[in-house]
Design a protein around this motif. Sequence first.
Motif, PDB file in Angstrom:
ATOM      1  N   ALA A  51       0.829  -1.210   0.000  1.00 52.23           N
ATOM      2  CA  ALA A  51       0.000   0.000   0.000  1.00 52.23           C
ATOM      3  C   ALA A  51       0.863   1.259   0.000  1.00 52.23           C
ATOM      4  O   ALA A  51       0.600   2.201  -0.758  1.00 52.23           O
ATOM      5  N   LEU A  52       1.906   1.283   0.820  1.00 49.84           N
ATOM      6  CA  LEU A  52       2.778   2.456   0.880  1.00 49.84           C
ATOM      7  C   LEU A  52       3.584   2.605  -0.407  1.00 49.84           C
ATOM      8  O   LEU A  52       3.728   3.710  -0.931  1.00 49.84           O
ATOM      9  N   LYS A  53       4.055   1.504  -0.939  1.00 46.72           N
ATOM     10  CA  LYS A  53       4.818   1.551  -2.199  1.00 46.72           C
ATOM     11  C   LYS A  53       3.944   2.072  -3.334  1.00 46.72           C
ATOM     12  O   LYS A  53       4.371   2.923  -4.113  1.00 46.72           O
ATOM     13  N   ASP A  54       2.706   1.582  -3.407  1.00 46.28           N
ATOM     14  CA  ASP A  54       1.797   2.025  -4.464  1.00 46.28           C
ATOM     15  C   ASP A  54       1.438   3.504  -4.333  1.00 46.28           C
ATOM     16  O   ASP A  54       1.335   4.219  -5.328  1.00 46.28           O
ATOM     17  N   ALA A  55       1.244   3.954  -3.104  1.00 41.66           N
ATOM     18  CA  ALA A  55       0.804   5.329  -2.881  1.00 41.66           C
ATOM     19  C   ALA A  55       1.929   6.347  -2.945  1.00 41.66           C
ATOM     20  O   ALA A  55       1.752   7.436  -3.477  1.00 41.66           O
ATOM     21  N   ALA A  56       3.095   6.004  -2.391  1.00 42.17           N
ATOM     22  CA  ALA A  56       4.142   7.016  -2.226  1.00 42.17           C
ATOM     23  C   ALA A  56       5.446   6.700  -2.953  1.00 42.17           C
ATOM     24  O   ALA A  56       6.324   7.549  -3.034  1.00 42.17           O
ATOM     25  N   GLY A  57       5.606   5.476  -3.402  1.00 50.13           N
ATOM     26  CA  GLY A  57       6.822   5.119  -4.119  1.00 50.13           C
ATOM     27  C   GLY A  57       7.848   4.418  -3.240  1.00 50.13           C
ATOM     28  O   GLY A  57       7.732   4.371  -2.019  1.00 50.13           O
ATOM     29  N   GLU A  58       8.860   3.882  -3.905  1.00 55.20           N
ATOM     30  CA  GLU A  58       9.881   3.088  -3.224  1.00 55.20           C
ATOM     31  C   GLU A  58      10.755   3.906  -2.276  1.00 55.20           C
ATOM     32  O   GLU A  58      11.198   3.407  -1.253  1.00 55.20           O
ATOM     33  N   GLU A  59      11.019   5.164  -2.620  1.00 60.85           N
ATOM     34  CA  GLU A  59      11.887   5.984  -1.766  1.00 60.85           C
ATOM     35  C   GLU A  59      11.232   6.230  -0.401  1.00 60.85           C
ATOM     36  O   GLU A  59      11.883   6.097   0.642  1.00 60.85           O
ATOM     37  N   VAL A  60       9.959   6.572  -0.408  1.00 58.85           N
ATOM     38  CA  VAL A  60       9.247   6.793   0.858  1.00 58.85           C
ATOM     39  C   VAL A  60       9.149   5.490   1.634  1.00 58.85           C
ATOM     40  O   VAL A  60       9.338   5.464   2.857  1.00 58.85           O
ATOM     41  N   LEU A  61       8.894   4.395   0.934  1.00 56.16           N
ATOM     42  CA  LEU A  61       8.833   3.087   1.582  1.00 56.16           C
ATOM     43  C   LEU A  61      10.175   2.761   2.246  1.00 56.16           C
ATOM     44  O   LEU A  61      10.215   2.324   3.400  1.00 56.16           O
ATOM     45  N   ALA A  62      11.268   2.992   1.537  1.00 55.56           N
ATOM     46  CA  ALA A  62      12.592   2.706   2.090  1.00 55.56           C
ATOM     47  C   ALA A  62      12.880   3.574   3.315  1.00 55.56           C
ATOM     48  O   ALA A  62      13.418   3.091   4.315  1.00 55.56           O
ATOM     49  N   ASN A  63      12.516   4.856   3.261  1.00 56.10           N
ATOM     50  CA  ASN A  63      12.723   5.738   4.408  1.00 56.10           C
ATOM     51  C   ASN A  63      11.902   5.280   5.609  1.00 56.10           C
ATOM     52  O   ASN A  63      12.408   5.226   6.733  1.00 56.10           O
ATOM     53  N   ALA A  64      10.632   4.950   5.382  1.00 51.96           N
ATOM     54  CA  ALA A  64       9.765   4.507   6.474  1.00 51.96           C
ATOM     55  C   ALA A  64      10.274   3.198   7.073  1.00 51.96           C
ATOM     56  O   ALA A  64      10.326   3.036   8.297  1.00 51.96           O
ATOM     57  N   ALA A  65      10.673   2.267   6.226  1.00 50.89           N
ATOM     58  CA  ALA A  65      11.183   0.981   6.716  1.00 50.89           C
ATOM     59  C   ALA A  65      12.486   1.168   7.494  1.00 50.89           C
ATOM     60  O   ALA A  65      12.715   0.501   8.507  1.00 50.89           O
ATOM     61  N   GLY A  66      13.325   2.089   7.055  1.00 52.37           N
ATOM     62  CA  GLY A  66      14.571   2.368   7.773  1.00 52.37           C
ATOM     63  C   GLY A  66      14.314   2.930   9.163  1.00 52.37           C
ATOM     64  O   GLY A  66      14.977   2.552  10.132  1.00 52.37           O
ATOM     65  N   ILE A  67      13.349   3.816   9.270  1.00 55.83           N
ATOM     66  CA  ILE A  67      13.003   4.387  10.577  1.00 55.83           C
ATOM     67  C   ILE A  67      12.451   3.313  11.496  1.00 55.83           C
ATOM     68  O   ILE A  67      12.833   3.209  12.663  1.00 55.83           O
ATOM     69  N   VAL A  68      11.568   2.477  10.966  1.00 48.86           N
ATOM     70  CA  VAL A  68      11.018   1.380  11.765  1.00 48.86           C
ATOM     71  C   VAL A  68      12.140   0.448  12.222  1.00 48.86           C
ATOM     72  O   VAL A  68      12.173   0.012  13.378  1.00 48.86           O
ATOM     73  N   ALA A  69      13.070   0.153  11.332  1.00 49.88           N
ATOM     74  CA  ALA A  69      14.181  -0.741  11.673  1.00 49.88           C
ATOM     75  C   ALA A  69      15.044  -0.154  12.789  1.00 49.88           C
ATOM     76  O   ALA A  69      15.492  -0.888  13.679  1.00 49.88           O
ATOM     77  N   MET A  70      15.278   1.155  12.753  1.00 47.60           N
ATOM     78  CA  MET A  70      16.070   1.793  13.816  1.00 47.60           C
ATOM     79  C   MET A  70      15.373   1.665  15.168  1.00 47.60           C
ATOM     80  O   MET A  70      16.002   1.322  16.168  1.00 47.60           O
ATOM     81  N   PHE A  71      14.068   1.918  15.203  1.00 44.79           N
ATOM     82  CA  PHE A  71      13.338   1.785  16.458  1.00 44.79           C
ATOM     83  C   PHE A  71      13.315   0.339  16.930  1.00 44.79           C
ATOM     84  O   PHE A  71      13.441   0.061  18.127  1.00 44.79           O
ATOM     85  N   THR A  72      13.174  -0.586  15.996  1.00 44.99           N
ATOM     86  CA  THR A  72      13.181  -2.004  16.354  1.00 44.99           C
ATOM     87  C   THR A  72      14.523  -2.394  16.955  1.00 44.99           C
ATOM     88  O   THR A  72      14.577  -3.097  17.965  1.00 44.99           O
ATOM     89  N   ALA A  73      15.600  -1.935  16.346  1.00 44.45           N
ATOM     90  CA  ALA A  73      16.931  -2.258  16.859  1.00 44.45           C
ATOM     91  C   ALA A  73      17.124  -1.697  18.269  1.00 44.45           C
ATOM     92  O   ALA A  73      17.631  -2.387  19.160  1.00 44.45           O
ATOM     93  N   MET A  74      16.710  -0.459  18.489  1.00 46.04           N
ATOM     94  CA  MET A  74      16.849   0.133  19.824  1.00 46.04           C
ATOM     95  C   MET A  74      16.029  -0.640  20.852  1.00 46.04           C
ATOM     96  O   MET A  74      16.496  -0.890  21.964  1.00 46.04           O
ATOM     97  N   THR A  75      14.812  -1.013  20.476  1.00 49.25           N
ATOM     98  CA  THR A  75      13.945  -1.762  21.391  1.00 49.25           C
ATOM     99  C   THR A  75      14.553  -3.106  21.741  1.00 49.25           C
ATOM    100  O   THR A  75      14.538  -3.525  22.908  1.00 49.25           O
ATOM    101  N   MET A  76      15.125  -3.779  20.759  1.00 45.94           N
ATOM    102  CA  MET A  76      15.726  -5.088  21.005  1.00 45.94           C
ATOM    103  C   MET A  76      16.934  -4.971  21.937  1.00 45.94           C
ATOM    104  O   MET A  76      17.128  -5.811  22.818  1.00 45.94           O
TER     105      MET A  76
END
Length: 114
Positions: A51-76
Amino acid sequence: MMRDTALLFGDRLHRDVQLMVDLGSAMADERLPAEPGLASPQKRIDRCIQALKDAAGEEVLANAAGIVAMFTAMTMVVDATGQTSKEMPTIQKYASKFLRWKRNLAAFCPCLGG
């Protein structure tokens, strides 16, 4: 929180911010067991990604996934260290009061949200 912060400083949110939030939420729930009758956490993530890729494109998807990954890493890391804070009960008490105040005020000022 993100909406409140952006609006507080007079910024505008990205038009697909809710899709980004949905992706973050789905990825945060990934470690939870699947609930009976609902899609598996991975299927939910896959739907959010598409849904995010279709609506906003791969660059926005990559940025959002990177932010989520950073928070996940900190939480772990915090979970793995068993980090606790003796101040947390005090923080929770005041955060709850603030949120209750904000919800009550939102009825009179819709710009604050619920």
